[in-house]
Structure formats: C-alpha cells, structure tokens
Scaffold this motif. Sequence first.
Motif, PDB file in Angstrom:
ATOM      1  N   PHE A  39       0.718  -1.192  -0.033  1.00 26.18           N
ATOM      2  CA  PHE A  39      -0.088  -0.122  -0.070  1.00 26.18           C
ATOM      3  C   PHE A  39       0.912   1.207   0.075  1.00 26.18           C
ATOM      4  CE2 PHE A  39      -3.233  -2.768   1.958  1.00 26.18           C
ATOM      5  CZ  PHE A  39      -4.000  -2.851   1.045  1.00 26.18           C
ATOM      6  N   ASP A  43      -3.641   5.345  -1.682  1.00 22.33           N
ATOM      7  CA  ASP A  43      -4.171   4.255  -2.662  1.00 22.33           C
ATOM      8  C   ASP A  43      -5.859   4.228  -2.012  1.00 22.33           C
ATOM      9  OD1 ASP A  43      -1.927   3.532  -3.788  1.00 22.33           O
ATOM     10  OD2 ASP A  43      -1.732   1.573  -2.513  1.00 22.33           O
ATOM     11  N   LEU A  45      -9.034   1.453  -2.778  1.00 22.74           N
ATOM     12  CA  LEU A  45      -9.368  -0.094  -3.320  1.00 22.74           C
ATOM     13  C   LEU A  45     -10.903  -0.044  -3.875  1.00 22.74           C
ATOM     14  CD1 LEU A  45      -7.171  -2.254  -3.274  1.00 22.74           C
ATOM     15  CD2 LEU A  45      -6.819  -0.582  -1.325  1.00 22.74           C
ATOM     16  N   LEU A 231      -7.213  -1.633  -7.551  1.00 21.07           N
ATOM     17  CA  LEU A 231      -6.253  -0.729  -7.136  1.00 21.07           C
ATOM     18  C   LEU A 231      -6.345   0.592  -7.894  1.00 21.07           C
ATOM     19  CD1 LEU A 231      -4.489   0.039  -4.800  1.00 21.07           C
ATOM     20  CD2 LEU A 231      -2.552  -0.894  -6.083  1.00 21.07           C
TER      21      LEU A 231
END
Length: 260
Positions: A39, A43, A45, A231
């Motif tokens: 990570f 970031d 998700l 991602l």
Amino acid sequence: MQRNPELTVRPLAGLPMFATGMSIAQAICASLEAEGDQFRDGDILVVAQKIVSKVEGRTRDLAGFSASEEARELSRVAGRDPRMMQAILEESSQILRGTSAAVIAAHRTGHVLANAGIDASNVDGAAEGRVLLWPLDPDASARALRAELRKTSEVRVGVVIADSMGRAWRIGTLGNAIGCAGLTVLEDRRGTGTDLYGRTLQATVIAIADSIAAMAALAMGEGAEGTPVALVRGCARWVTAEDGPGAISGLRPIAQDMFR
C-alpha cells in the motif's frame, strides 16, 4: 492552469472465490504481496459489491420467500417470479415502477436502481433460484474493510464498494459507489473554482466516488474475469484521514428529486 493527476487503475490478480466469513482484506494483502507491491499513501481499493455480499452471507434462495399479495400483483405487471418480487419488496422502501425489463426500486439505503440490487449473475446456484442481496449497510461494510486494511499499514487508504447501475435516459450500466470510507464523495467547487476564463463556477459538484467506481469497473469487468478488486492510484488528494459520511452523502434529497 491546474494539472490533473495521472490516474492508474489495475485489477488485482489471484483473488479467491469468496464465500461467507472469508476476509477480503487478507486476500487483498496477499495479492499485493504476490505482486511485490504494498500500500502507498492515497491508494484506493474499489471492491465489487458481490464479494462483499458473499462474505457477509447475503445469499438467499428464492424458495425461502413467500409471495405477498403485493408481490403477486407486481409479478403480474412485470411478468416475473413472484418470489423475486417479494425479495425486491423486502429490500426496498418504495417501488417506483415495474415493467418486464426491470423493477425500479428505492433500496432501503436510499439508492434508486433496478431490482433493489438483487442479482443472480456470478452467483453459484443461480439456476436453482439463488440470488444475492446488497450488504445490509454498504457504508459500514466499507468502513469495516478499511479498518482491517489499516491494521497492515499506517498509510491513508480509501475504500469504495461498487455496483453497476443503469442511468436515467441512458442505455447501459456504469459503476457506482454504494459504500465508501476514507474518500471524498463529492467535491463541491461552487463559488471556489474558476473556469479557463476566470469565471467562478456556479453549479459544479464533482461525483468523485462514483467517477472512481466507474473507472475501476472497466478494469474489473462484469463477467467471468474473476477480478472483483481494483487498485486505483493518483487520487490521493481525495483520500481522507477519517472515514467520512459515506456514499449515502452523494444521494440527492427527495426534496430535490425532479423525477418523483
């Protein structure tokens, strides 16, 4: 002139077939580790609603629904299985319209979509009448996933739970944020931003979470790709330290609804 960030999105490989009780966070971390990645601050998700629903045990058999008179009437209008109509009713706060194409419902969370989000695609046992419901509280699910992910890293990470929905007056579906944690849902630029000629923006409110969900949905795919997590990088300016108000904050209030 302000330079826009360079955005990247990639689906995560090697994820398992999710089932009740499994950890999405552990699977994500294992996938990143296998790719030699970790990570980074900012970031995001994006996680498909289906796997969240599966691990939360939201799979149901239509045989378990007993059709009410309202469900049977809706079935006559829509030409659909009355047990499915009952499932939709139980997941909805209001039925807006029923046709043979879809039943448009206000989900109990406030989102308006076809069939109250109930789906059978990519569901084992769908041929026997098994369906998948939305998480009970998608924003709470996003917050819980974010909390688990943050146990492995001190960096800021945002989480979006996404599902594909249709749009008024448009053909086709688009990824939408139904749950959100650690991310700016709406960027209100009214009265602060300017256009190329210095004119103050009057009506610009950018749907950040939905835009990210739509971008990620293209990478994840809608069919047999088997990549339910993406991602996203380059959006750190919208990732927040706190969980925030969630995707529900992006819903238009009923008082401003021009279609109901």
